[in-house]
Design a protein around this motif. Structure first.
Motif, PDB file in Angstrom:
ATOM      1  N   LEU A   1       1.359   0.601  12.728  1.00 47.57           N
ATOM      2  CA  LEU A   1       2.279   1.139  11.733  1.00 47.57           C
ATOM      3  C   LEU A   1       2.732   2.564  12.026  1.00 47.57           C
ATOM      4  O   LEU A   1       3.853   2.921  11.727  1.00 47.57           O
ATOM      5  N   LYS A   2       1.876   3.366  12.582  1.00 49.85           N
ATOM      6  CA  LYS A   2       2.218   4.772  12.779  1.00 49.85           C
ATOM      7  C   LYS A   2       3.423   4.946  13.692  1.00 49.85           C
ATOM      8  O   LYS A   2       4.268   5.789  13.460  1.00 49.85           O
ATOM      9  N   LYS A   3       3.506   4.150  14.720  1.00 50.66           N
ATOM     10  CA  LYS A   3       4.591   4.316  15.686  1.00 50.66           C
ATOM     11  C   LYS A   3       5.771   3.389  15.424  1.00 50.66           C
ATOM     12  O   LYS A   3       6.913   3.804  15.471  1.00 50.66           O
ATOM     13  N   GLU A   4       5.480   2.132  15.147  1.00 51.39           N
ATOM     14  CA  GLU A   4       6.547   1.145  15.062  1.00 51.39           C
ATOM     15  C   GLU A   4       7.194   1.041  13.674  1.00 51.39           C
ATOM     16  O   GLU A   4       8.360   0.759  13.569  1.00 51.39           O
ATOM     17  N   ARG A   5       6.403   1.236  12.624  1.00 51.09           N
ATOM     18  CA  ARG A   5       6.920   1.063  11.270  1.00 51.09           C
ATOM     19  C   ARG A   5       6.404   2.170  10.335  1.00 51.09           C
ATOM     20  O   ARG A   5       5.700   1.890   9.373  1.00 51.09           O
ATOM     21  N   PRO A   6       6.787   3.394  10.581  1.00 48.89           N
ATOM     22  CA  PRO A   6       6.259   4.475   9.744  1.00 48.89           C
ATOM     23  C   PRO A   6       6.674   4.371   8.285  1.00 48.89           C
ATOM     24  O   PRO A   6       6.006   4.890   7.410  1.00 48.89           O
ATOM     25  N   TYR A   7       7.766   3.678   8.000  1.00 53.76           N
ATOM     26  CA  TYR A   7       8.225   3.525   6.627  1.00 53.76           C
ATOM     27  C   TYR A   7       7.233   2.739   5.780  1.00 53.76           C
ATOM     28  O   TYR A   7       7.263   2.815   4.565  1.00 53.76           O
ATOM     29  N   LEU A   8       6.336   1.981   6.395  1.00 53.07           N
ATOM     30  CA  LEU A   8       5.350   1.224   5.640  1.00 53.07           C
ATOM     31  C   LEU A   8       4.151   2.080   5.242  1.00 53.07           C
ATOM     32  O   LEU A   8       3.321   1.661   4.468  1.00 53.07           O
ATOM     33  N   LEU A   9       4.070   3.291   5.767  1.00 50.67           N
ATOM     34  CA  LEU A   9       2.941   4.163   5.463  1.00 50.67           C
ATOM     35  C   LEU A   9       3.261   5.163   4.373  1.00 50.67           C
ATOM     36  O   LEU A   9       2.576   6.150   4.230  1.00 50.67           O
ATOM     37  N   ARG A  10       4.304   4.950   3.610  1.00 50.29           N
ATOM     38  CA  ARG A  10       4.736   5.861   2.546  1.00 50.29           C
ATOM     39  C   ARG A  10       3.742   6.941   2.239  1.00 50.29           C
ATOM     40  O   ARG A  10       2.624   6.832   2.042  1.00 50.29           O
TER      41      ARG A  10
ATOM     42  N   PHE B   1       0.835  -1.201   0.000  1.00 47.66           N
ATOM     43  CA  PHE B   1       0.000   0.000   0.000  1.00 47.66           C
ATOM     44  C   PHE B   1       0.868   1.248   0.000  1.00 47.66           C
ATOM     45  O   PHE B   1       1.835   1.337   0.746  1.00 47.66           O
ATOM     46  N   ASN B   2       0.523   2.211  -0.839  1.00 41.97           N
ATOM     47  CA  ASN B   2       1.173   3.519  -0.823  1.00 41.97           C
ATOM     48  C   ASN B   2       0.063   4.530  -0.539  1.00 41.97           C
ATOM     49  O   ASN B   2      -0.710   4.901  -1.422  1.00 41.97           O
TER      50      ASN B   2
ATOM     51  N   VAL C   1      -2.444   0.650  -4.447  1.00 38.26           N
ATOM     52  CA  VAL C   1      -2.064  -0.671  -3.958  1.00 38.26           C
ATOM     53  C   VAL C   1      -1.385  -1.385  -5.123  1.00 38.26           C
ATOM     54  O   VAL C   1      -1.848  -1.313  -6.264  1.00 38.26           O
ATOM     55  N   THR C   2      -0.256  -2.035  -4.842  1.00 33.75           N
ATOM     56  CA  THR C   2       0.498  -2.735  -5.873  1.00 33.75           C
ATOM     57  C   THR C   2       0.197  -4.224  -5.806  1.00 33.75           C
ATOM     58  O   THR C   2       0.309  -4.845  -4.750  1.00 33.75           O
ATOM     59  N   ILE C   3      -0.185  -4.767  -6.938  1.00 35.18           N
ATOM     60  CA  ILE C   3      -0.469  -6.201  -7.051  1.00 35.18           C
ATOM     61  C   ILE C   3       0.719  -6.833  -7.766  1.00 35.18           C
ATOM     62  O   ILE C   3       1.010  -6.500  -8.918  1.00 35.18           O
ATOM     63  N   ASN C   4       1.437  -7.724  -7.068  1.00 44.84           N
ATOM     64  CA  ASN C   4       2.599  -8.369  -7.668  1.00 44.84           C
ATOM     65  C   ASN C   4       2.769  -9.821  -7.210  1.00 44.84           C
ATOM     66  O   ASN C   4       3.807 -10.423  -7.416  1.00 44.84           O
ATOM     67  N   LYS C   5       1.725 -10.348  -6.587  1.00 45.33           N
ATOM     68  CA  LYS C   5       1.776 -11.736  -6.120  1.00 45.33           C
ATOM     69  C   LYS C   5       0.354 -12.238  -5.880  1.00 45.33           C
ATOM     70  O   LYS C   5      -0.587 -11.453  -5.851  1.00 45.33           O
ATOM     71  N   SER C   6       0.230 -13.535  -5.712  1.00 41.94           N
ATOM     72  CA  SER C   6      -1.074 -14.139  -5.485  1.00 41.94           C
ATOM     73  C   SER C   6      -0.928 -15.322  -4.529  1.00 41.94           C
ATOM     74  O   SER C   6       0.101 -16.001  -4.524  1.00 41.94           O
ATOM     75  N   TYR C   7      -1.950 -15.539  -3.739  1.00 32.63           N
ATOM     76  CA  TYR C   7      -1.990 -16.674  -2.817  1.00 32.63           C
ATOM     77  C   TYR C   7      -2.715 -17.829  -3.496  1.00 32.63           C
ATOM     78  O   TYR C   7      -3.736 -17.632  -4.152  1.00 32.63           O
ATOM     79  N   GLN C   8      -2.169 -19.024  -3.328  1.00 31.31           N
ATOM     80  CA  GLN C   8      -2.819 -20.240  -3.823  1.00 31.31           C
ATOM     81  C   GLN C   8      -2.636 -21.352  -2.811  1.00 31.31           C
ATOM     82  O   GLN C   8      -1.682 -21.340  -2.035  1.00 31.31           O
ATOM     83  N   ARG C   9      -3.526 -22.293  -2.840  1.00 25.30           N
ATOM     84  CA  ARG C   9      -3.383 -23.504  -2.027  1.00 25.30           C
ATOM     85  C   ARG C   9      -3.140 -24.634  -3.008  1.00 25.30           C
ATOM     86  O   ARG C   9      -4.026 -25.020  -3.777  1.00 25.30           O
ATOM     87  N   LEU C  10      -1.896 -25.151  -3.036  1.00 29.07           N
ATOM     88  CA  LEU C  10      -1.510 -26.206  -3.966  1.00 29.07           C
ATOM     89  C   LEU C  10      -1.082 -27.445  -3.198  1.00 29.07           C
ATOM     90  O   LEU C  10      -0.167 -27.390  -2.380  1.00 29.07           O
ATOM     91  N   HIS C  11      -1.747 -28.542  -3.478  1.00 27.81           N
ATOM     92  CA  HIS C  11      -1.411 -29.827  -2.847  1.00 27.81           C
ATOM     93  C   HIS C  11      -1.370 -29.705  -1.326  1.00 27.81           C
ATOM     94  O   HIS C  11      -0.470 -30.231  -0.667  1.00 27.81           O
TER      95      HIS C  11
END
Length: 91
Positions: free
Chosen positions: A82-91, A28-29, A35-45
């Motif tokens: 995120l606001k306090k511990e990881r502000p870099y994730l809130l670009r 998320f930016n 929001v950037t989509i660059n991966k997908s979740y799958q359930r395989l075997h």
């Protein structure tokens, strides 16, 4: 992701459920309201797997409505502090 946020991301951003389930806070930016989509979740075997999109067009950046952006920012902040511990994730 809560049920309401889940539905809103699917509806407003037009993403697939597997793409939604693979999202992380870093995708998320909030400054650009994207929001950037660059991966997908799958359930395989019986295994949970995160994969790359099948095609180049599967990698994309989607503009979020301002209301959804604010809701997701609040939701992720609640989950990860995120606001306090990881502000870099809130670009």
């Amino acid at each position: 992701m809560g049920s309401e946020e889940h539905k809103e991301m699917l509806y407003w951003c037009g993403i697939r459920e597997g793409e939604l389930l693979a999202l992380t806070a870093a995708d998320f930016n909030f400054d650009k309201e994207t929001v950037t989509i660059n991966k997908s979740y799958q359930r395989l075997h019986g295994e949970d797997v995160i994969t790359t999109p099948k095609t180049k067009k599967g990698n994309r950046t989607i503009k979020m409505p301002k209301s959804l952006c604010e809701e997701m920012k609040e939701y992720l902040g609640m989950l990860y502090g995120l606001k306090k511990e990881r502000p870099y994730l809130l670009r």
